[in-house]
Motif scaffolding. Structure first.
Motif, PDB file in Angstrom:
ATOM      1  N   SER A  10     -40.622 -59.218 -25.761  1.00 54.38           N
ATOM      2  CA  SER A  10     -40.788 -60.601 -25.559  1.00 54.38           C
ATOM      3  C   SER A  10     -41.085 -61.210 -24.049  1.00 54.38           C
ATOM      4  CB  SER A  10     -39.571 -61.161 -26.116  1.00 54.38           C
ATOM      5  OG  SER A  10     -39.157 -60.914 -27.540  1.00 54.38           O
ATOM      6  N   PHE A  11     -40.274 -60.619 -23.255  1.00 57.46           N
ATOM      7  CA  PHE A  11     -40.586 -60.818 -21.760  1.00 57.46           C
ATOM      8  C   PHE A  11     -41.788 -60.445 -21.395  1.00 57.46           C
ATOM      9  CE2 PHE A  11     -40.405 -59.834 -17.249  1.00 57.46           C
ATOM     10  CZ  PHE A  11     -40.038 -61.046 -16.779  1.00 57.46           C
ATOM     11  N   ILE A  14     -44.629 -62.780 -23.072  1.00 58.45           N
ATOM     12  CA  ILE A  14     -44.743 -64.103 -22.318  1.00 58.45           C
ATOM     13  C   ILE A  14     -45.324 -64.053 -20.900  1.00 58.45           C
ATOM     14  CG2 ILE A  14     -43.101 -65.815 -21.372  1.00 58.45           C
ATOM     15  CD1 ILE A  14     -41.149 -65.516 -23.722  1.00 58.45           C
ATOM     16  N   VAL A  17     -49.220 -63.720 -21.354  1.00 55.49           N
ATOM     17  CA  VAL A  17     -49.703 -65.030 -21.798  1.00 55.49           C
ATOM     18  C   VAL A  17     -49.766 -65.931 -20.378  1.00 55.49           C
ATOM     19  CG1 VAL A  17     -49.139 -67.127 -23.138  1.00 55.49           C
ATOM     20  CG2 VAL A  17     -49.067 -65.045 -24.089  1.00 55.49           C
ATOM     21  N   ILE A  18     -48.514 -65.828 -19.567  1.00 53.65           N
ATOM     22  CA  ILE A  18     -48.593 -66.847 -18.528  1.00 53.65           C
ATOM     23  C   ILE A  18     -49.708 -66.433 -17.692  1.00 53.65           C
ATOM     24  CG2 ILE A  18     -47.353 -67.388 -16.365  1.00 53.65           C
ATOM     25  CD1 ILE A  18     -44.693 -67.418 -18.340  1.00 53.65           C
TER      26      ILE A  18
END
Length: 152
Positions: A10-11, A14, A17-18
């Motif tokens: 998940s990290f 994310i 995506v950033i």
């Protein structure tokens, strides 16, 4: 152990995506000359364009004033094709041009061309003083021959 892998995955997602959003945002920072400068100028009301040519020797400074609508439209059309990117500073050039665009004999817009890659825009009577002076890098669309041709 599976829970830690889910958190790590998940990290990573994310983070990716950033990073992708940041790249997309920074690559879309080019704007047109119309957006950067012509917002407060009514193009039909431009009646005079003053151009000062300067080089390293200030004694060679030359000034012309254009009031012919054909010449004014020619210059505005050339600038309207520019794609710009905000820049922190302009690079000094041996040939510089200071252009003042007037409407009803009132200064509306000041442009400083430094070489073929840098443009400084000054908006006279800007409602937001901190936005009245902005430096740009010319990304594309500049015809470096148009302004010098008026001095021949």
């Amino acid at each position: 152990m599976k829970i830690q892998k889910k958190y790590a995955l998940s990290f990573i997602i994310i983070f990716i995506v950033i990073v992708v959003a940041g790249v997309i945002f920074t690559s879309k920072t080019t704007i047109s000359f119309k957006e950067a400068a012509l917002g407060q100028v009514n193009l039909e009301e431009i009646d005079t364009i003053e151009i000062i040519k300067s080089d390293d020797n200030s004694a060679n400074e030359k000034k012309i004033t254009l009031s012919d609508p054909k010449a004014i439209n020619q210059i505005i059309n050339v600038f309207s094709q520019l794609q710009l990117k905000k820049s922190n500073s302009g690079t000094h050039s041996s040939d510089s041009y200071w252009i003042t665009i007037k409407s009803k004999q009132e200064r509306k817009l000041g442009l400083t061309i430094l070489g073929e890659k840098n443009l400084v825009v000054y908006k006279y009577n800007s409602t937001a003083p901190k936005n009245s002076f902005v430096s740009y890098e010319i990304i594309s669309g500049y015809n470096g021959n148009i302004i010098p041709n008026f001095f021949e």
